[in-house]
Design a protein around this motif. Structure first.
Motif, PDB file in Angstrom:
ATOM      1  N   TRP A 111      13.745  21.451  11.906  1.00 26.41           N
ATOM      2  CA  TRP A 111      14.920  22.264  12.158  1.00 26.41           C
ATOM      3  C   TRP A 111      16.087  21.345  12.464  1.00 26.41           C
ATOM      4  CZ3 TRP A 111      17.926  22.749  16.608  1.00 26.41           C
ATOM      5  CH2 TRP A 111      17.437  22.097  17.747  1.00 26.41           C
ATOM      6  N   GLY A 112      17.278  21.891  12.359  1.00 28.86           N
ATOM      7  CA  GLY A 112      18.462  21.096  12.639  1.00 28.86           C
ATOM      8  C   GLY A 112      19.718  21.934  12.578  1.00 28.86           C
ATOM      9  N   VAL A 113      20.843  21.232  12.660  1.00 33.92           N
ATOM     10  CA  VAL A 113      22.156  21.869  12.639  1.00 33.92           C
ATOM     11  C   VAL A 113      23.009  21.119  11.635  1.00 33.92           C
ATOM     12  CG1 VAL A 113      24.180  22.504  14.012  1.00 33.92           C
ATOM     13  CG2 VAL A 113      21.932  22.385  15.093  1.00 33.92           C
ATOM     14  N   ARG A 114      23.784  21.868  10.867  1.00 37.22           N
ATOM     15  CA  ARG A 114      24.743  21.223   9.966  1.00 37.22           C
ATOM     16  C   ARG A 114      26.087  21.937  10.076  1.00 37.22           C
ATOM     17  NH1 ARG A 114      25.938  24.252   5.761  1.00 37.22           N
ATOM     18  NH2 ARG A 114      24.455  25.790   5.013  1.00 37.22           N
ATOM     19  N   GLU A 115      27.135  21.198   9.795  1.00 35.96           N
ATOM     20  CA  GLU A 115      28.462  21.799   9.785  1.00 35.96           C
ATOM     21  C   GLU A 115      28.591  22.678   8.559  1.00 35.96           C
ATOM     22  OE1 GLU A 115      31.682  19.047  10.121  1.00 35.96           O
ATOM     23  OE2 GLU A 115      30.649  17.876  11.657  1.00 35.96           O
ATOM     24  N   GLY A 116      29.209  23.818   8.753  1.00 37.80           N
ATOM     25  CA  GLY A 116      29.506  24.685   7.618  1.00 37.80           C
ATOM     26  C   GLY A 116      30.972  24.552   7.291  1.00 37.80           C
ATOM     27  N   PRO A 117      31.454  25.386   6.405  1.00 39.92           N
ATOM     28  CA  PRO A 117      32.909  25.371   6.209  1.00 39.92           C
ATOM     29  C   PRO A 117      33.573  25.679   7.555  1.00 39.92           C
ATOM     30  CG  PRO A 117      31.825  26.834   4.632  1.00 39.92           C
ATOM     31  CD  PRO A 117      30.790  26.376   5.602  1.00 39.92           C
ATOM     32  N   ALA A 118      34.566  24.896   7.937  1.00 43.96           N
ATOM     33  CA  ALA A 118      35.211  25.050   9.244  1.00 43.96           C
ATOM     34  C   ALA A 118      35.639  26.492   9.444  1.00 43.96           C
ATOM     35  CB  ALA A 118      36.395  24.115   9.349  1.00 43.96           C
ATOM     36  N   PRO A 119      35.405  27.048  10.562  1.00 44.72           N
ATOM     37  CA  PRO A 119      34.882  26.486  11.812  1.00 44.72           C
ATOM     38  C   PRO A 119      33.394  26.760  12.008  1.00 44.72           C
ATOM     39  CG  PRO A 119      35.816  28.628  12.276  1.00 44.72           C
ATOM     40  CD  PRO A 119      35.943  28.397  10.787  1.00 44.72           C
ATOM     41  N   ARG A 120      32.657  27.049  10.947  1.00 45.76           N
ATOM     42  CA  ARG A 120      31.266  27.503  11.064  1.00 45.76           C
ATOM     43  C   ARG A 120      30.277  26.349  11.219  1.00 45.76           C
ATOM     44  NH1 ARG A 120      31.297  32.753  10.189  1.00 45.76           N
ATOM     45  NH2 ARG A 120      29.100  33.029   9.799  1.00 45.76           N
ATOM     46  N   LYS A 121      29.076  26.721  11.700  1.00 50.73           N
ATOM     47  CA  LYS A 121      27.938  25.813  11.708  1.00 50.73           C
ATOM     48  C   LYS A 121      26.731  26.613  11.254  1.00 50.73           C
ATOM     49  CE  LYS A 121      26.196  26.483  16.397  1.00 50.73           C
ATOM     50  NZ  LYS A 121      27.196  27.417  16.876  1.00 50.73           N
ATOM     51  N   ALA A 122      25.710  25.904  10.824  1.00 51.27           N
ATOM     52  CA  ALA A 122      24.450  26.539  10.425  1.00 51.27           C
ATOM     53  C   ALA A 122      23.315  25.869  11.179  1.00 51.27           C
ATOM     54  CB  ALA A 122      24.234  26.392   8.923  1.00 51.27           C
ATOM     55  N   VAL A 123      22.483  26.690  11.782  1.00 48.78           N
ATOM     56  CA  VAL A 123      21.253  26.208  12.396  1.00 48.78           C
ATOM     57  C   VAL A 123      20.143  26.618  11.448  1.00 48.78           C
ATOM     58  CG1 VAL A 123      19.767  26.222  14.426  1.00 48.78           C
ATOM     59  CG2 VAL A 123      22.235  26.540  14.695  1.00 48.78           C
ATOM     60  N   TRP A 124      19.323  25.667  11.024  1.00 51.57           N
ATOM     61  CA  TRP A 124      18.307  25.932  10.009  1.00 51.57           C
ATOM     62  C   TRP A 124      16.926  25.525  10.519  1.00 51.57           C
ATOM     63  CZ3 TRP A 124      15.638  21.616   8.684  1.00 51.57           C
ATOM     64  CH2 TRP A 124      16.257  20.384   8.913  1.00 51.57           C
ATOM     65  N   ALA A 125      15.935  26.145   9.917  1.00 50.00           N
ATOM     66  CA  ALA A 125      14.543  25.799  10.223  1.00 50.00           C
ATOM     67  C   ALA A 125      13.738  25.919   8.940  1.00 50.00           C
ATOM     68  CB  ALA A 125      13.984  26.739  11.294  1.00 50.00           C
TER      69      ALA A 125
END
Length: 144
Positions: A111-125
């Motif tokens: 799992w981890g976190v990545r920046e999305g299009p500003a201002p979003r983020k995505a937490v994935w697993a």
């Protein structure tokens, strides 16, 4: 109903935008369970991951008037669960208060976190499907 072999050859996706409310988080989990069931995939661990990530998006990633997103993607042998929210400035860490990410780390293979299009983020697993479909967890993860 689709079988696992059908899903693996189709490389399928499911995406939904939900209101950043407790009701939206519950709906996200219910929709994910139904989608996984229709694909013939395991339910218990992915449903728990979706629930935890959705609650975190509603609790810690909420901006009034903005939704959060839930995506399920299947590629050969892997289910990717991704929850996006509009608070890219708040990156979650496993040491934050609460047990949500501890559960995600326990149920996910990665799992981890990545920046999305500003201002979003995505937490994935990611959940590896091979052993879970057969009803056996990966023995290499038992020590983790």
């Amino acid at each position: 109903m689709a079988t696992l072999s059908d899903v693996m050859t189709q490389l399928v996706d499911f995406h939904v935008q939900l209101s950043a409310t407790p009701r939206g988080a519950r709906l996200g989990r219910m929709l994910a369970v139904e989608q996984l069931r229709s694909w013939g995939l395991p339910l218990e661990e992915p449903a728990q991951i979706v629930a935890e990530l959705a609650v975190n998006a509603v609790t810690h990633g909420r901006v009034p008037g903005r939704d959060f997103g839930l995506t399920l993607s299947v590629t050969p042998g892997v289910l990717l669960i991704e929850v996006t929210d509009p608070r890219g400035d708040r990156v979650p860490r496993i040491h934050d208060a609460g047990r949500g990410l501890v559960l995600v780390a326990a149920f996910a293979d990665r799992w981890g976190v990545r920046e999305g299009p500003a201002p979003r983020k995505a937490v994935w697993a990611e959940v590896c499907l091979g052993a879970r479909v057969a009803g056996v967890r990966d023995p290499a993860r038992l020590d983790a």
